[in-house]
Motif scaffolding. Structure first.
Motif, PDB file in Angstrom:
ATOM      1  N   ASN A 162     -30.527 -10.905  36.649  1.00  0.00           N
ATOM      2  CA  ASN A 162     -31.237  -9.681  37.034  1.00  0.00           C
ATOM      3  C   ASN A 162     -32.231  -9.901  38.172  1.00  0.00           C
ATOM      4  O   ASN A 162     -33.255  -9.225  38.247  1.00  0.00           O
TER       5      ASN A 162
ATOM      6  N   ASP B  64     -32.075  -8.926  41.014  1.00  0.00           N
ATOM      7  CA  ASP B  64     -32.181  -7.711  41.820  1.00  0.00           C
ATOM      8  C   ASP B  64     -32.995  -6.616  41.137  1.00  0.00           C
ATOM      9  O   ASP B  64     -33.192  -5.537  41.709  1.00  0.00           O
ATOM     10  N   THR B  65     -33.455  -6.880  39.918  1.00  0.00           N
ATOM     11  CA  THR B  65     -34.167  -5.863  39.135  1.00  0.00           C
ATOM     12  C   THR B  65     -35.604  -6.307  38.889  1.00  0.00           C
ATOM     13  O   THR B  65     -35.852  -7.316  38.222  1.00  0.00           O
TER      14      THR B  65
ATOM     15  N   HIS C  22     -37.519  -7.201  35.134  1.00  0.00           N
ATOM     16  CA  HIS C  22     -36.615  -7.352  33.987  1.00  0.00           C
ATOM     17  C   HIS C  22     -37.085  -8.550  33.154  1.00  0.00           C
ATOM     18  O   HIS C  22     -37.324  -9.638  33.686  1.00  0.00           O
TER      19      HIS C  22
ATOM     20  N   ASN D 126     -35.687 -12.185  33.538  1.00  0.00           N
ATOM     21  CA  ASN D 126     -36.022 -13.016  34.693  1.00  0.00           C
ATOM     22  C   ASN D 126     -36.995 -14.134  34.312  1.00  0.00           C
ATOM     23  O   ASN D 126     -36.769 -15.304  34.622  1.00  0.00           O
TER      24      ASN D 126
END
Length: 357
Positions: A162, A164-165, A168, A171
């Motif tokens: 994740n 790209d998030t 989250h 991570n």
């Protein structure tokens, strides 16, 4: 002749590689060129990426293509080898292997003298939450200790699920687990950053970074554009107008007649479709770029053609239409299609002509 064309901008590719160098100045760069360089064409990209420290591919066939094209940089097989016979070929060609399951470790140890003699590193993959490939935390330390005792130079590696998030929770869990394993196995080389992680967490660049999508001028983030990230689009996908039509209010366009004009319109028919890899299932209004202006796609995308509304624009037969590239970014086309830029780039067919700038 039909003019559907994919053009690769070598200078933009070099620019993006230099951007990685700016972001990760102390790390070696393993440029990801798997899946035919994310659909851009390996043979059209390697020269621009020649200053990479190494290349990353998914399988042996992709690695062999790099050697066939005359490049001698180290190549990492990110899924490792799929058989013991492939291990032998990998060693002969000086390909470095990821190991993510015990059988691969057994194949590696069986041929350790040849592997070590080539000064090849072995990349040991941690499964810290992606749950695709890799050893879990309770077994990887022993695996690494075994490989070290056999004389291998190991790289601890993992992949973020994740990156790209923002925020989250996985991570931090993945980071912490990776750092704990790294500390338990030191000294050991380390690599955990893909494009998104390179851009977000410079403290995690360590010894090797693995840029992929950012090299090709698309964003790994849904909420940050390539302009935000100081990247340049590498691929321009274009076609030409092959017909011009006028329709009245109430007339429909294309298969299923789903689009019905609410006013008189001028239409241009463009020689592109899903047979070329241009997406069909748009969930939101999509656009193309003509002479620097955006024009809406109307009606369903067919195998070989699309219709666009050119009302008020000055166009002719043969006018070039940018499907994605400098003005209409691939990420924006992907969002309208409910997908990501990676997929659109990788699923282009062989029908469009290809050229390199």
């Amino acid at each position: 002749m039909r003019q559907a064309t994919v053009c690769i901008d070598s200078e933009a590719l070099q620019y993006n590689l230099n951007r990685v160098k700016q972001l990760a100045p102390t790390a070696q760069i393993v440029s990801m060129v798997k899946a035919n360089a994310y659909g851009h064409g390996v043979k059209d990209c390697l020269a621009a990426l020649n200053e990479s420290d190494a290349f990353g591919v998914a399988c042996l066939e992709e690695a062999l293509e790099i050697r066939k094209l005359g490049y001698s940089q180290p190549v990492t097989l990110i899924e490792g080898v799929f058989s013991e016979d492939e291990m032998q070929i990998a060693i002969e060609q000086k390909f470095e292997c990821v190991v993510h399951q015990t059988q691969q470790v057994e194949w590696l140890i069986a041929q350790k003298d040849a592997y070590i003699a080539q000064s090849l590193k072995v990349w040991v993959k941690l499964n810290s939450g992606m749950n695709r490939l890799g050893f879990k935390a309770d077994e990887i330390i022993e695996i690494i200790q075994t490989l070290k005792s056999e004389g291998f130079n190991c790289v601890l590696t993992m992949h973020f699920a994740n990156a790209d998030t923002e925020q989250h929770p996985l991570n931090e869990a993945q980071k912490n687990q990776f750092l704990a394993i790294k500390a338990a196995c030191k000294p050991i080389l380390a690599s955990c950053c893909n494009s998104a992680a390179i851009l977000k967490w410079p403290e995690l660049n360590f010894d090797f970074v693995r840029p992929g999508i950012m090299l090709y001028g698309a964003s790994p983030f849904a909420d940050r554009s390539i302009a935000d990230l100081d990247l340049k689009p590498v691929m321009s996908f274009t076609a030409e107008i092959i017909a011009l039509n006028s329709i009245e209010s109430g007339e429909s366009v294309g298969y299923g007649s789903h689009f019905v004009a609410e006013r008189p319109m001028n239409l241009a028919i463009v020689s592109i479709g899903y047979g070329d890899g241009y997406p069909r299932a748009f969930l939101k209004q999509n656009f193309v770029a003509i002479q620097g202006q955006l024009a809406p796609v109307v009606g369903r995308v067919a195998m070989d053609m699309i219709a666009i509304d050119v009302t008020g624009l000055s166009v002719n037969l043969g006018t070039e239409v940018e499907l994605w590239g400098q003005r209409r970014w691939v990420d924006d086309v992907a969002k309208a299609n409910g997908t990501i830029g990676y997929e659109l780039l990788c699923r282009l067919s062989n029908r469009p002509k290809r050229k390199r700038m």
